[in-house]
Design an enzyme around this catalytic site. Structure first.
Site, PDB file in Angstrom:
ATOM      1  N   HIS A   1     -13.838  -2.808  -1.639  1.00 54.86           N
ATOM      2  CA  HIS A   1     -12.905  -2.352  -0.605  1.00 54.86           C
ATOM      3  C   HIS A   1     -13.169  -3.057   0.723  1.00 54.86           C
ATOM      4  O   HIS A   1     -13.048  -2.477   1.803  1.00 54.86           O
ATOM      5  CB  HIS A   1     -13.004  -0.830  -0.433  1.00 54.86           C
TER       6      HIS A   1
ATOM      7  N   SER B   1       0.827  -1.201   0.000  1.00 49.86           N
ATOM      8  CA  SER B   1       0.000   0.000   0.000  1.00 49.86           C
ATOM      9  C   SER B   1       0.863   1.253   0.000  1.00 49.86           C
ATOM     10  O   SER B   1       1.908   1.314   0.655  1.00 49.86           O
ATOM     11  CB  SER B   1      -0.905   0.002   1.235  1.00 49.86           C
TER      12      SER B   1
ATOM     13  N   THR C   1      -6.060   2.143  -6.995  1.00 49.33           N
ATOM     14  CA  THR C   1      -7.346   1.985  -6.312  1.00 49.33           C
ATOM     15  C   THR C   1      -8.248   3.149  -6.693  1.00 49.33           C
ATOM     16  O   THR C   1      -7.874   4.314  -6.517  1.00 49.33           O
ATOM     17  CB  THR C   1      -7.152   1.932  -4.785  1.00 49.33           C
TER      18      THR C   1
ATOM     19  N   LYS D   1      -8.123  -1.373  -9.371  1.00 54.35           N
ATOM     20  CA  LYS D   1      -8.768  -2.037  -8.238  1.00 54.35           C
ATOM     21  C   LYS D   1      -9.940  -1.205  -7.725  1.00 54.35           C
ATOM     22  O   LYS D   1      -9.808   0.002  -7.514  1.00 54.35           O
ATOM     23  CB  LYS D   1      -7.756  -2.250  -7.107  1.00 54.35           C
TER      24      LYS D   1
ATOM     25  N   TYR E   1      -2.936   5.358  -4.335  1.00 51.52           N
ATOM     26  CA  TYR E   1      -4.024   6.326  -4.285  1.00 51.52           C
ATOM     27  C   TYR E   1      -3.534   7.569  -5.014  1.00 51.52           C
ATOM     28  O   TYR E   1      -2.382   7.975  -4.859  1.00 51.52           O
ATOM     29  CB  TYR E   1      -4.388   6.692  -2.842  1.00 51.52           C
TER      30      TYR E   1
END
Length: 365
Positions: free
Chosen positions: A261, A112, A160, A237, A134
């Site tokens: 999510h 992440s 994402t 995603k 992100y």
């Protein structure tokens, strides 16, 4: 945080109880909770439980292989470790421990952008690392991060797209959850996420709108811009609508992840497993399709394959295992998952994951 007594875990669910005994209640709620009334969170499980897989008999299969190919690389099974933020929150070894477990299991580890360990230390474990992004407020920051991720040796980029703002997570609100000051996201520009460290009673910063450095207004043009500037395989995603899957592939995605999510964003969104067949029908001939949200066993992996997925991502159970016993427990969890999937394939008469995608599914219950 090591497992020291009691019978060894027999399935992934056993790690949940172990994790709950070692994590502070507010941290457990952060890991376990979803958004709103947690309808979608519960729906992920009930949707998978309603999927019956019709086994084939007299196929002569006794020892299936789990080997599979994702994004042009071979892995030991059609499973990856989902991207999850701040893993040092549940165990001091954090992301490197979970990545090392993934390396030992020969499955991809999705790191992440909000990890609590620099990406360079994660890739140094030797794991096959896919980096989850992100969207940052300025494209120049995205470009700089892409250079860093590429230099670190990441194998894919996972964008994402279902977090224009954070879902309203009531458990975190009630706990006024915030990160401890020593836990920072070193992959972010400046190495801090001020929203996650501030807060007042009754208002959790992790449920506030994405402020700097994130940009909520991500659009399809941004995805195309990213595709033009990144030579890594691109995964999108957070797809539920088949029309969005088509647009993602048209923008250059090599894979999509059907995901809500983990029930942490729009409460009332459909279960990922419910939408999986429609997304596969729309783009399954053009890109790989992965599933996350709710996977808890090898039978769930079989269900996802039978619904058309190329593979799955496993999230919360890996955090449970990490909390319960660090890298060793995470390795045990992945080994259990492989054993369960091998048994499920044999019982379904399938020699490999590709054969499982040819199985019929029927509703149960």
């Amino acid at each position: 945080m090591e497992i020291t007594s009691g019978p060894p875990p027999a399935c992934l669910a056993d790690f949940a109880g172990l994790a709950r005994t070692v994590l502070p209640p507010h941290v457990w709620d952060y890991v376990d909770g979803g958004s709103g009334a947690e309808v979608t969170l519960g729906g992920n499980r009930s949707a998978l439980d309603r999927v019956g897989v019709l086994p084939r008999v007299l196929t002569g299969v006794t020892t299936p292989t789990l080997r599979t190919r994702l994004l042009g690389r071979d892995y030991a099974m059609p499973v990856g470790v989902a991207p999850m933020a701040y893993q040092r929150l549940v165990h001091p070894d954090g992301e490197p421990a979970l990545a090392a477990a993934a390396r030992a299991a020969d499955v991809p580890y999705l790191a992440s952008i909000l990890g609590s360990t620099p990406i360079e230390q994660v890739t140094a474990t030797g794991a096959e690392v896919w980096f989850q992004l992100y969207w940052l407020r300025h494209r120049s920051l995205v470009a700089d991060l892409l250079t860093r991720v590429r230099a670190a040796g990441c194998r894919a980029l996972v964008v994402t797209v279902d977090v224009p703002v954070l879902g309203r997570r009531l458990r975190d609100l009630r706990n006024a959850f915030r990160l401890p000051p020593e836990l920072v996201p070193p992959n972010l520009p400046g190495g801090r996420d001020d929203l996650a460290h501030g807060g007042t009673p009754g208002v959790t910063p992790l449920s506030a709108p994405h402020d700097a450095p994130f940009a909520p207004a991500l659009g399809w043009a941004d995805l195309r811009w990213l595709r033009e500037r990144c030579d890594l395989p691109l995964v999108v995603k957070g797809i539920l609508d088949p029309a969005d899957a088509v647009r993602a592939v048209n923008a250059g995605a090599q894979a999509v992840v059907v995901s809500n999510h983990g029930g942490r964003q729009l409460d009332g969104a459909p279960a990922s497993a419910t939408m999986l067949p429609e997304v596969v029908a729309a783009v399954g001939e053009r890109c790989e399709v992965l599933l996350d949200s709710g996977i808890r066993s090898g039978v769930d992996v079989l269900r996802a394959l039978a619904l058309g997925a190329d593979g799955v991502l496993v999230g919360r159970p890996m955090l449970w295992a990490l909390a319960a016993g660090g890298q060793a427990a995470a390795s045990t969890a992945l080994s259990l998952l492989a054993d369960e999937l091998r048994d499920a394939l044999a019982l379904a008469g399938c020699a490999d994951p590709a054969a499982a995608r040819a199985l019929r599914t029927v509703p149960v219950g």
